[in-house]
Design an enzyme around this catalytic site. Structure first.
Site, PDB file in Angstrom:
ATOM      1  N   TYR A 103      74.962  24.737  81.119  1.00 52.96           N
ATOM      2  CA  TYR A 103      76.348  24.828  80.670  1.00 52.96           C
ATOM      3  C   TYR A 103      76.785  26.278  80.624  1.00 52.96           C
ATOM      4  CZ  TYR A 103      75.133  26.656  76.020  1.00 52.96           C
ATOM      5  OH  TYR A 103      74.700  27.447  74.998  1.00 52.96           O
ATOM      6  N   ARG A 157      77.209  32.534  86.310  1.00 52.10           N
ATOM      7  CA  ARG A 157      76.000  32.322  85.500  1.00 52.10           C
ATOM      8  C   ARG A 157      75.612  30.834  85.490  1.00 52.10           C
ATOM      9  NH1 ARG A 157      76.055  34.580  79.503  1.00 52.10           N
ATOM     10  NH2 ARG A 157      77.442  32.813  79.226  1.00 52.10           N
ATOM     11  N   ARG A 171      65.651   6.347  83.257  1.00 56.08           N
ATOM     12  CA  ARG A 171      64.860   7.437  82.667  1.00 56.08           C
ATOM     13  C   ARG A 171      63.499   7.568  83.336  1.00 56.08           C
ATOM     14  NH1 ARG A 171      61.168   8.819  78.968  1.00 56.08           N
ATOM     15  NH2 ARG A 171      61.576  10.604  77.606  1.00 56.08           N
ATOM     16  N   HIS A 196      60.884  11.125  84.275  1.00 53.28           N
ATOM     17  CA  HIS A 196      60.875  12.583  84.185  1.00 53.28           C
ATOM     18  C   HIS A 196      61.191  13.249  85.531  1.00 53.28           C
ATOM     19  CE1 HIS A 196      59.096  11.624  80.357  1.00 53.28           C
ATOM     20  NE2 HIS A 196      59.077  12.900  80.005  1.00 53.28           N
ATOM     21  N   LYS A 235      70.729  28.939  80.887  1.00 49.79           N
ATOM     22  CA  LYS A 235      71.575  28.398  79.811  1.00 49.79           C
ATOM     23  C   LYS A 235      71.539  26.874  79.875  1.00 49.79           C
ATOM     24  CE  LYS A 235      76.045  29.792  77.783  1.00 49.79           C
ATOM     25  NZ  LYS A 235      75.641  29.964  76.420  1.00 49.79           N
ATOM     26  N   GLU A 295      67.458  37.568  70.287  1.00 53.39           N
ATOM     27  CA  GLU A 295      68.925  37.461  70.288  1.00 53.39           C
ATOM     28  C   GLU A 295      69.332  36.564  69.136  1.00 53.39           C
ATOM     29  OE1 GLU A 295      70.367  35.431  73.818  1.00 53.39           O
ATOM     30  OE2 GLU A 295      68.579  34.202  73.903  1.00 53.39           O
ATOM     31  N   LEU A 317      69.494  35.425  76.799  1.00 53.99           N
ATOM     32  CA  LEU A 317      70.554  35.082  77.751  1.00 53.99           C
ATOM     33  C   LEU A 317      71.292  36.372  78.106  1.00 53.99           C
ATOM     34  CD1 LEU A 317      72.078  32.574  79.003  1.00 53.99           C
ATOM     35  CD2 LEU A 317      73.824  33.073  77.300  1.00 53.99           C
TER      36      LEU A 317
HETATM   37  N1  PLP Z   1      72.727  34.286  73.627  1.00 54.20           N
HETATM   38  C1  PLP Z   1      72.805  32.955  73.444  1.00 54.20           C
HETATM   39  C2  PLP Z   1      71.555  32.211  73.092  1.00 54.20           C
HETATM   40  C3  PLP Z   1      74.032  32.280  73.567  1.00 54.20           C
HETATM   41  O1  PLP Z   1      74.089  30.950  73.389  1.00 54.20           O
HETATM   42  C4  PLP Z   1      75.198  33.034  73.870  1.00 54.20           C
HETATM   43  C5  PLP Z   1      76.498  32.380  74.018  1.00 54.20           C
HETATM   44  O2  PLP Z   1      76.624  31.205  74.129  1.00 54.20           O
HETATM   45  C6  PLP Z   1      75.076  34.415  74.039  1.00 54.20           C
HETATM   46  C7  PLP Z   1      73.837  35.009  73.924  1.00 54.20           C
HETATM   47  C8  PLP Z   1      76.284  35.250  74.387  1.00 54.20           C
HETATM   48  O3  PLP Z   1      76.662  35.016  75.720  1.00 54.20           O
HETATM   49  P1  PLP Z   1      78.140  35.355  76.222  1.00 54.20           P
HETATM   50  O4  PLP Z   1      78.412  36.771  75.814  1.00 54.20           O
HETATM   51  O5  PLP Z   1      78.055  35.202  77.696  1.00 54.20           O
HETATM   52  O6  PLP Z   1      79.054  34.382  75.582  1.00 54.20           O
END
Ligand code: PLP
Length: 281
Positions: A33, A52, A100, A102, A144, A176, A200
């Site tokens: 997503y 992304r 379902r 895997h 993501k 993060e 991320l």
């Molecule tokens: N890190 C994580 C785990 C996130 O879920 C997000 C945003 O959803 C971010 C960082 C920040 O990403 P962005 O600046 O692209 O929104």
């Protein structure tokens, strides 16, 4: 419309949308997503977010049944169908629909979901509180995916503690936030974790780095520890919907607030950029 849901060509309100139980997103969380926001019906950094999404999908072998340009055009068109110009813009692609199992065999066409909901833009000057939580996520946090249980648990823990975000840490290193990137100002330098597999690569993070370069603030993209964060001159978090918020408390103890001029310059830059790019003539 007040809000909007899109699923493989069907459009309805979010509440009325029904998706197949055999969508692999429903039972495996097998999907990717991305999310941003719109102001004045203009989507903030859409191409970067869509790029992304494609990187995440490629990493997992999920096929997106549109080109990036088609997906951008679709999202831009949908955003105009919601009455309110300020929207949370969410899109995901799940691997497909099948009983379902895997392994997914030959499946090559993903299901495309979009959700648009009116939202207030976050006040970039809001001061926030954090807690710290061990990072128990998998080792591909640069992808993501919609599998977010550790982040969901951490976020709930933060809310229960009266905090705005949970800072995740692994072996002493700050990785993060549960849904944001974390940065510190130390010795006049903007310090942020490197974009390896443990974080991320945030789009707001990239824009803050550009802001630093334009403002002459040195940037250091190397890991920092929880201790360094607790003793930093400033602590900031960023995500596309909350770019560059200042943290004033971690685990109930005051932090930062020692380089207000650096924070003010960064926040002004970010706010000016958003407002300039989402202004209608
Ligand atoms: N890190 C994580 C785990 C996130 O879920 C997000 C945003 O959803 C971010 C960082 C920040 O990403 P962005 O600046 O692209 O929104």
């Amino acid at each position: 419309m007040k809000d909007l849901a899109y699923y493989n060509g069907k459009i309805s309100s979010i509440e009325d949308m029904r998706v197949p139980m055999l969508d692999r997103g429903c039972y495996f969380g097998d999907g990717v997503y991305d999310a941003t926001f719109a102001r004045n019906h203009i989507v903030w950094q859409l191409e970067e977010h869509v790029a992304r999404l494609y990187r995440s999908a490629d990493a997992l072998g999920i096929g997106i049944p549109h080109t990036p340009e088609e997906l951008c055009a679709l999202i831009r068109r949908l955003v105009t169908q919601v009455n309110t110009g300020e929207q949370w813009v969410y899109f995901q692609v799940t691997r497909g629909t099948a009983p379902r199992n895997h392994a997914w065999g030959e499946m090559c066409h993903g299901n495309v979901w979009v959700m648009l909901r009116p939202t207030e833009m976050v006040d970039v000057y809001k001061k926030i509180k954090l807690i710290t939580v061990p990072d128990t996520r998998f080792l591909h946090c640069d992808i993501k995916t919609i599998n977010l249980i550790p982040s969901v648990m951490a976020s709930q823990k933060a809310e229960m503690a009266g905090a705005n975000e949970a800072v995740l840490h692994r072996d002493g290193r700050v990785t993060e936030g549960s849904h944001s990137n974390i940065h510190i100002i130390k010795d006049g330098v903007f310090r942020t974790a490197p974009t390896d597999n443990l974080i991320l690569p945030g789009i707001a993070r990239a824009h803050l780095i550009t802001a630093c370069r334009e403002l002459g603030i040195p940037v250091n993209e190397t890991p920092f520890t929880v201790d360094e964060m607790l003793n930093a001159k400033e602590v900031l978090i960023s995500s596309s919907s909350a770019p560059g918020l200042r943290c004033v408390e971690i685990e109930g103890k005051p932090v930062g607030r020692q380089a207000p001029e650096v924070v003010a310059a960064l926040q002004k830059w970010v706010r000016d950029e958003i407002f300039a790019e989402t202004e209608r003539d």
